[in-house]
Write a protein that holds these residues in place. Structure first.
Motif, PDB file in Angstrom:
ATOM      1  N   MET C 109       0.803  -1.212   0.000  1.00 37.12           N
ATOM      2  CA  MET C 109       0.000   0.000   0.000  1.00 37.12           C
ATOM      3  C   MET C 109       0.843   1.273   0.000  1.00 37.12           C
ATOM      4  O   MET C 109       0.400   2.313  -0.459  1.00 37.12           O
ATOM      5  CB  MET C 109      -0.931  -0.002   1.213  1.00 37.12           C
ATOM      6  CG  MET C 109      -2.035  -1.014   1.092  1.00 37.12           C
ATOM      7  SD  MET C 109      -3.085  -0.654  -0.315  1.00 37.12           S
ATOM      8  CE  MET C 109      -4.070  -2.112  -0.418  1.00 37.12           C
ATOM      9  N   SER C 124      -3.063  -8.279  -1.422  1.00 39.48           N
ATOM     10  CA  SER C 124      -4.430  -8.348  -1.920  1.00 39.48           C
ATOM     11  C   SER C 124      -4.574  -7.775  -3.325  1.00 39.48           C
ATOM     12  O   SER C 124      -5.531  -8.082  -4.012  1.00 39.48           O
ATOM     13  CB  SER C 124      -5.383  -7.633  -0.975  1.00 39.48           C
ATOM     14  OG  SER C 124      -4.956  -6.322  -0.770  1.00 39.48           O
ATOM     15  N   LEU C 125      -3.661  -6.941  -3.756  1.00 39.04           N
ATOM     16  CA  LEU C 125      -3.728  -6.482  -5.143  1.00 39.04           C
ATOM     17  C   LEU C 125      -3.061  -7.524  -6.030  1.00 39.04           C
ATOM     18  O   LEU C 125      -2.322  -8.373  -5.557  1.00 39.04           O
ATOM     19  CB  LEU C 125      -3.004  -5.145  -5.303  1.00 39.04           C
ATOM     20  CG  LEU C 125      -3.569  -3.985  -4.504  1.00 39.04           C
ATOM     21  CD1 LEU C 125      -2.638  -2.788  -4.622  1.00 39.04           C
ATOM     22  CD2 LEU C 125      -4.934  -3.607  -5.013  1.00 39.04           C
ATOM     23  N   GLU C 126      -3.345  -7.438  -7.328  1.00 42.06           N
ATOM     24  CA  GLU C 126      -2.702  -8.358  -8.266  1.00 42.06           C
ATOM     25  C   GLU C 126      -2.072  -7.555  -9.396  1.00 42.06           C
ATOM     26  O   GLU C 126      -2.739  -6.729 -10.002  1.00 42.06           O
ATOM     27  CB  GLU C 126      -3.741  -9.329  -8.854  1.00 42.06           C
ATOM     28  CG  GLU C 126      -3.805 -10.639  -8.127  1.00 42.06           C
ATOM     29  CD  GLU C 126      -4.766 -11.581  -8.810  1.00 42.06           C
ATOM     30  OE1 GLU C 126      -4.816 -12.721  -8.398  1.00 42.06           O
ATOM     31  OE2 GLU C 126      -5.478 -11.169  -9.740  1.00 42.06           O
ATOM     32  N   ASN C 127      -0.826  -7.809  -9.658  1.00 40.36           N
ATOM     33  CA  ASN C 127      -0.113  -7.168 -10.771  1.00 40.36           C
ATOM     34  C   ASN C 127      -0.248  -5.649 -10.746  1.00 40.36           C
ATOM     35  O   ASN C 127      -0.520  -5.030 -11.758  1.00 40.36           O
ATOM     36  CB  ASN C 127      -0.622  -7.673 -12.120  1.00 40.36           C
ATOM     37  CG  ASN C 127      -0.572  -9.172 -12.206  1.00 40.36           C
ATOM     38  OD1 ASN C 127       0.062  -9.810 -11.386  1.00 40.36           O
ATOM     39  ND2 ASN C 127      -1.221  -9.726 -13.203  1.00 40.36           N
ATOM     40  N   PRO C 133      -1.214   2.530  -3.811  1.00 36.65           N
ATOM     41  CA  PRO C 133      -2.448   3.314  -3.772  1.00 36.65           C
ATOM     42  C   PRO C 133      -2.687   4.134  -2.515  1.00 36.65           C
ATOM     43  O   PRO C 133      -3.444   5.085  -2.564  1.00 36.65           O
ATOM     44  CB  PRO C 133      -3.540   2.264  -3.937  1.00 36.65           C
ATOM     45  CG  PRO C 133      -2.902   0.975  -3.666  1.00 36.65           C
ATOM     46  CD  PRO C 133      -1.481   1.109  -4.000  1.00 36.65           C
ATOM     47  N   THR C 140      -6.657   9.118  -6.582  1.00 33.86           N
ATOM     48  CA  THR C 140      -7.589   8.051  -6.938  1.00 33.86           C
ATOM     49  C   THR C 140      -8.517   8.463  -8.070  1.00 33.86           C
ATOM     50  O   THR C 140      -8.711   7.731  -9.036  1.00 33.86           O
ATOM     51  CB  THR C 140      -8.439   7.691  -5.713  1.00 33.86           C
ATOM     52  OG1 THR C 140      -7.609   7.642  -4.593  1.00 33.86           O
ATOM     53  CG2 THR C 140      -9.109   6.368  -5.894  1.00 33.86           C
ATOM     54  N   LEU C 141      -9.084   9.681  -7.940  1.00 35.34           N
ATOM     55  CA  LEU C 141     -10.083  10.113  -8.919  1.00 35.34           C
ATOM     56  C   LEU C 141      -9.467  10.237 -10.302  1.00 35.34           C
ATOM     57  O   LEU C 141     -10.062   9.831 -11.304  1.00 35.34           O
ATOM     58  CB  LEU C 141     -10.675  11.444  -8.467  1.00 35.34           C
ATOM     59  CG  LEU C 141     -12.010  11.806  -9.096  1.00 35.34           C
ATOM     60  CD1 LEU C 141     -13.004  10.698  -8.856  1.00 35.34           C
ATOM     61  CD2 LEU C 141     -12.504  13.102  -8.516  1.00 35.34           C
ATOM     62  N   PHE C 143      -6.863   8.629 -11.376  1.00 34.13           N
ATOM     63  CA  PHE C 143      -6.607   7.267 -11.849  1.00 34.13           C
ATOM     64  C   PHE C 143      -7.873   6.656 -12.440  1.00 34.13           C
ATOM     65  O   PHE C 143      -7.860   6.063 -13.514  1.00 34.13           O
ATOM     66  CB  PHE C 143      -6.116   6.407 -10.678  1.00 34.13           C
ATOM     67  CG  PHE C 143      -5.863   4.979 -11.033  1.00 34.13           C
ATOM     68  CD1 PHE C 143      -4.647   4.594 -11.562  1.00 34.13           C
ATOM     69  CD2 PHE C 143      -6.841   4.020 -10.853  1.00 34.13           C
ATOM     70  CE1 PHE C 143      -4.415   3.280 -11.905  1.00 34.13           C
ATOM     71  CE2 PHE C 143      -6.618   2.705 -11.192  1.00 34.13           C
ATOM     72  CZ  PHE C 143      -5.397   2.337 -11.721  1.00 34.13           C
ATOM     73  N   VAL C 144      -8.986   6.838 -11.728  1.00 32.65           N
ATOM     74  CA  VAL C 144     -10.254   6.269 -12.196  1.00 32.65           C
ATOM     75  C   VAL C 144     -10.649   6.898 -13.526  1.00 32.65           C
ATOM     76  O   VAL C 144     -11.046   6.217 -14.470  1.00 32.65           O
ATOM     77  CB  VAL C 144     -11.343   6.471 -11.128  1.00 32.65           C
ATOM     78  CG1 VAL C 144     -12.706   6.130 -11.684  1.00 32.65           C
ATOM     79  CG2 VAL C 144     -11.059   5.598  -9.938  1.00 32.65           C
ATOM     80  N   LEU C 148     -10.777   4.063 -16.290  1.00 33.06           N
ATOM     81  CA  LEU C 148     -12.087   3.419 -16.320  1.00 33.06           C
ATOM     82  C   LEU C 148     -13.112   4.364 -16.935  1.00 33.06           C
ATOM     83  O   LEU C 148     -12.944   5.566 -16.905  1.00 33.06           O
ATOM     84  CB  LEU C 148     -12.525   3.033 -14.904  1.00 33.06           C
ATOM     85  CG  LEU C 148     -11.621   2.022 -14.222  1.00 33.06           C
ATOM     86  CD1 LEU C 148     -11.788   2.114 -12.726  1.00 33.06           C
ATOM     87  CD2 LEU C 148     -11.943   0.639 -14.698  1.00 33.06           C
ATOM     88  N   SER C 149     -14.158   3.777 -17.487  1.00 34.86           N
ATOM     89  CA  SER C 149     -15.164   4.607 -18.142  1.00 34.86           C
ATOM     90  C   SER C 149     -16.460   4.548 -17.355  1.00 34.86           C
ATOM     91  O   SER C 149     -16.831   3.512 -16.819  1.00 34.86           O
ATOM     92  CB  SER C 149     -15.407   4.102 -19.559  1.00 34.86           C
ATOM     93  OG  SER C 149     -15.963   2.816 -19.516  1.00 34.86           O
ATOM     94  N   PHE C 150     -17.133   5.676 -17.273  1.00 30.55           N
ATOM     95  CA  PHE C 150     -18.428   5.718 -16.606  1.00 30.55           C
ATOM     96  C   PHE C 150     -19.519   5.665 -17.645  1.00 30.55           C
ATOM     97  O   PHE C 150     -19.331   6.015 -18.810  1.00 30.55           O
ATOM     98  CB  PHE C 150     -18.569   7.016 -15.805  1.00 30.55           C
ATOM     99  CG  PHE C 150     -17.759   7.020 -14.549  1.00 30.55           C
ATOM    100  CD1 PHE C 150     -18.195   6.314 -13.451  1.00 30.55           C
ATOM    101  CD2 PHE C 150     -16.565   7.711 -14.472  1.00 30.55           C
ATOM    102  CE1 PHE C 150     -17.452   6.306 -12.285  1.00 30.55           C
ATOM    103  CE2 PHE C 150     -15.823   7.708 -13.327  1.00 30.55           C
ATOM    104  CZ  PHE C 150     -16.267   7.005 -12.225  1.00 30.55           C
ATOM    105  N   ARG C 151     -20.681   5.218 -17.196  1.00 28.86           N
ATOM    106  CA  ARG C 151     -21.839   5.223 -18.085  1.00 28.86           C
ATOM    107  C   ARG C 151     -22.337   6.653 -18.230  1.00 28.86           C
ATOM    108  O   ARG C 151     -22.386   7.414 -17.261  1.00 28.86           O
ATOM    109  CB  ARG C 151     -22.940   4.361 -17.469  1.00 28.86           C
ATOM    110  CG  ARG C 151     -24.188   4.242 -18.284  1.00 28.86           C
ATOM    111  CD  ARG C 151     -25.217   3.539 -17.438  1.00 28.86           C
ATOM    112  NE  ARG C 151     -24.704   2.252 -17.015  1.00 28.86           N
ATOM    113  CZ  ARG C 151     -24.741   1.171 -17.783  1.00 28.86           C
ATOM    114  NH1 ARG C 151     -25.303   1.217 -18.964  1.00 28.86           N
ATOM    115  NH2 ARG C 151     -24.238   0.051 -17.359  1.00 28.86           N
TER     116      ARG C 151
END
Lengths: 205, 297, 192
Positions: C109, C124-127, C133, C140-141, C143-144, C148-151
């Motif tokens: 972490m 607990s994280l992978e790769n 984090p 965080t925001l 990174f997201v 990642l994509s939101f609807r």
């Protein structure tokens, strides 16, 4: 005429000459049987898994609708993605989904699978499940009660009976798209290591 | 003509077996205060699995497992006459006696063990190991009881045994019947001897790697085999049957007993069930055998 | 106990946070000596937790070892500061075996290295290849939004706050109008 109205009309008409009208009688029969027998994989992926035991036990009794649990992915028809889905879980879900035999369906529970839900700014949770796997039915709520889950199942059964669902076909046809999205969050190794290490080595069972 | 006879026997066993399985699920549901599925539910499941597409292969030996199992079940059925004094529905029973039936009942599980072993699924192998261990334990009291019945009737022919009972064997020799009944509950895979397919521990056991058509075949053979075993028990202990109505009510009473027995008991571990089967029913069977040979006939 | 620790480690004060919880901040090179001393002489036999706090303004991590006595009645927080760049502190696994998994957690972490821990792999994280984090420079925001994509919302999507305000105003106006009508009616009846 108003544009929205036209579009609505189109949607309604497209329903009329859908594939149901030229289905062979064998397909019709198979869909009838598929609708009446749904095996759900006993795999809880998030907090929503807590709603599944009451759905399948005496109180709500999903078995009267032909819905029952299956222990292994080889025998399951439906996988329930019940709630938030971290990267680590997503790997397992993809592996499990790919092990299931066609035709297979995905039921997604909760707000988290729709748009991240309360984990909308989490660095470790995916936001839209349908980017990574083809979802057939969403059941909203946080968490949905067993009544809602049963209603979702009944809607799924109706679609299966009408022969409308072909999401597994969609997954195979658009595999490049799904794979790209999966690799974007999981890296090159999408699926976890495929061996019985935990069973054979490290002390064994 | 014998071909038609065999086909009719198979069809009867298939449908009655599936309806019994549907009843089993429905009645178990009523025991648990649920509504439960329709009595045709197992049939729906089987047909649905037949329509699934498989994308994996484990080699031909893996797929031979369910086929050997189905062969064992169907051959067992063919050598058991449904009625004791009827030409029809007697199948191949003129060509083989009770010894052959007891042998054929073993064929299925052994074939399945080979198939599952090739699959490489650890849970499947675990389930098969448990299944074979249980099989060796349950055979002991059952064989003792069957040998006693054969010696009482002075015959190894099933129809003769069924026809020669003036008082049915269950009442004439209750100890043998009780011992065989324990084995029978285990043979039907009911609680407390259902550790083989325990879904929470070994993921439905030997069947955990099968899907699609082969799972459908496994379900069908299980239905047929259950009916064959029920008919065998009725012939040996309940005086056989003279017509369909008698056969159906006698098998159903037996089946209902097995369901009720299974619905109220928890699950034995493998060593516990072996312990129980080679202690209690075996002792009962031996005492029954002594009584039958000393004061029988 | 307090006097011994003060003399030996030259700390200014030992904070009594609660009746059953003390806290001391010591220099980095003295911390293991203190932990051994607490363990051997004062019966603090259990390592409850290793925690870390990211003081990005002061450019250090505060690492806290929480020790508890064998009768579970007293706890001692032993804190030290380490630099944020190439953060590194010796492993405690040779004394407390349970430190292994705690150190794995902190490694994952915060990216802190623990020389001496034989099993410093992911927990607990992978790769995970980005910034660890829980470091505060990890946004965080952002990174997201990057990964990642939101609807997209519905076509008729409305701003919830505005809508609530509008509805509240509407309700208020309706209430006022109803009240006014009532008053007028009563006035009329009074007039009669």
């Amino acid at each position: 005429m108003d544009e929205g109205f036209l579009k609505e009309q189109q949607v309604m008409e497209s329903d009329l000459n859908s594939e149901t009208s030229h289905k062979s009688s064998v397909d019709f029969l198979m869909d009838w049987f598929r609708r009446r027998s749904i095996f759900v994989l006993a795999y809880g992926t998030g907090c929503g898994a807590i709603e599944m035991p009451p759905t399948f036990t005496s109180r709500y009794d999903a078995e009267r609708l032909g819905i029952r649990g299956a222990a292994t992915p080889r025998q399951a028809d439906v996988i329930i993605v019940s709630g938030y889905c971290s990267y680590k879980t997503l790997r397992r879900i993809i592996r499990t989904y790919e092990q299931m035999a066609n035709p297979k369906y995905i039921l997604a529970l909760g707000s988290c699978t729709v748009n991240g839900g309360m984990y909308w700014d989490s660095y470790n949770t995916i936001k839209r499940l349908e980017d990574y796997l083809p979802v057939d039915m969403y059941v909203n709520g946080c968490m949905p009660r067993p009544e809602s889950i049963l209603e979702g199942f009944m809607a799924l059964q109706k679609e299966i009976g009408d022969g409308k669902i072909s999401s597994w076909q969609k997954y195979e046809d658009n595999y490049a798209f799904y794979r790209k999205n999966q690799e974007a969050v999981l890296g090159q190794t999408v699926a976890p290591a495929y061996d019985a290490d935990w069973y054979l080595y490290d002390g064994g069972l | 003509m014998i071909i038609l006879d065999l086909a009719l026997m198979l069809i009867t066993a298939y449908f009655v077996g599936f309806i019994y399985y549907g009843l089993y699920r429905n009645i178990t549901a009523r025991f648990q205060r649920r509504i439960g599925p329709t009595i045709f539910q197992s049939f729906y499941d089987s047909i649905k699995f037949f329509g699934k597409k498989e994308a994996i292969s484990h080699g031909w030996m893996f797929y031979l497992g369910p086929i050997i199992m189905a062969t064992g079940a169907i051959m067992t059925l063919f050598f058991i006459p449904f009625f004791y004094q009827s030409e029809s529905f007697s199948g191949l029973s003129g060509y083989g006696n009770l010894f052959l039936v007891l042998y054929l009942m073993l064929l299925g599980p052994l074939g399945n063990a080979m198939g599952v072993g090739v699959g490489g699924n650890p849970f499947g192998v675990m389930g098969v190991t448990r299944g074979l261990t249980r099989l060796f334990a349950l055979e002991l009291p059952f064989y003792i009881a069957v040998v006693a019945i054969m010696s009482i009737s002075q015959s190894a022919d099933i129809a003769t045994i069924a026809g020669s009972q003036t008082t049915i064997n269950a009442f004439a020799h209750p100890l043998l019947f009780i011992a065989a009944l324990f084995s029978f509950v285990a043979m039907m895979g009911q609680s407390p001897f259902d550790v083989v397919g325990a879904p929470v521990e070994v993921y439905s056991g030997p069947a955990s790697e099968f899907s699609g058509k082969f799972l459908s075949l496994l379900m069908s053979q299980s239905a047929i085999f259950s009916f064959a075993k029920l008919v065998l028990m009725v012939n040996l202990f309940l005086g056989g049957a003279d017509g369909f109505f008698e056969l159906l009510w006698k098998t159903f009473v037996l089946f209902l007993f097995v369901i009720a027995f299974g619905a109220i008991y928890g699950r034995f571990k493998t060593p516990q069930s072996v312990d129980f089967l080679i202690k209690v029913p075996t002792v009962i069977a031996i005492v029954g055998l002594i009584f039958a040979t000393a004061w029988g006939n | 106990m307090f006097a011994t620790i003060k003399n030996r480690f030259a700390t200014t004060d030992i904070e009594v946070k609660r009746e059953d919880l003390y806290k001391v901040v010591v220099q980095r090179d003295a911390i293991f000596e203190l932990i051994f001393m607490l363990r051997e002489q004062y019966d603090y036999q259990t390592l409850n937790a290793i925690t870390c706090c990211d003081w990005i303004e002061e450019e250090h991590f505060a690492i806290t070892y929480i020790l508890t006595t064998s009768d579970r009645k007293q706890s001692f927080m032993v804190q030290t500061m380490i630099g944020r760049e190439d953060a590194q502190i010796d492993s405690l696994t040779h004394t407390f075996e349970q430190a292994e998994i705690m150190e794995r957690d902190l490694h994952e972490m915060y990216g802190i290295d623990f020389p001496g821990n034989q099993n410093l792999v992911e927990l607990s994280l992978e790769n995970w290849v980005h910034t660890p984090p829980l470091r505060r420079e990890f946004d965080t925001l952002e990174f997201v939004n990057n990964n990642l994509s939101f609807r997209e919302g519905r076509d008729g999507n409305m701003d919830v706050k505005k809508e609530m305000k509008r509805l509240r105003a509407l309700k208020k106006a309706q209430k006022a109008a109803a009240k006014k009508a009532k008053e007028e009616a009563s006035e009329v009846s009074d007039g009669n």
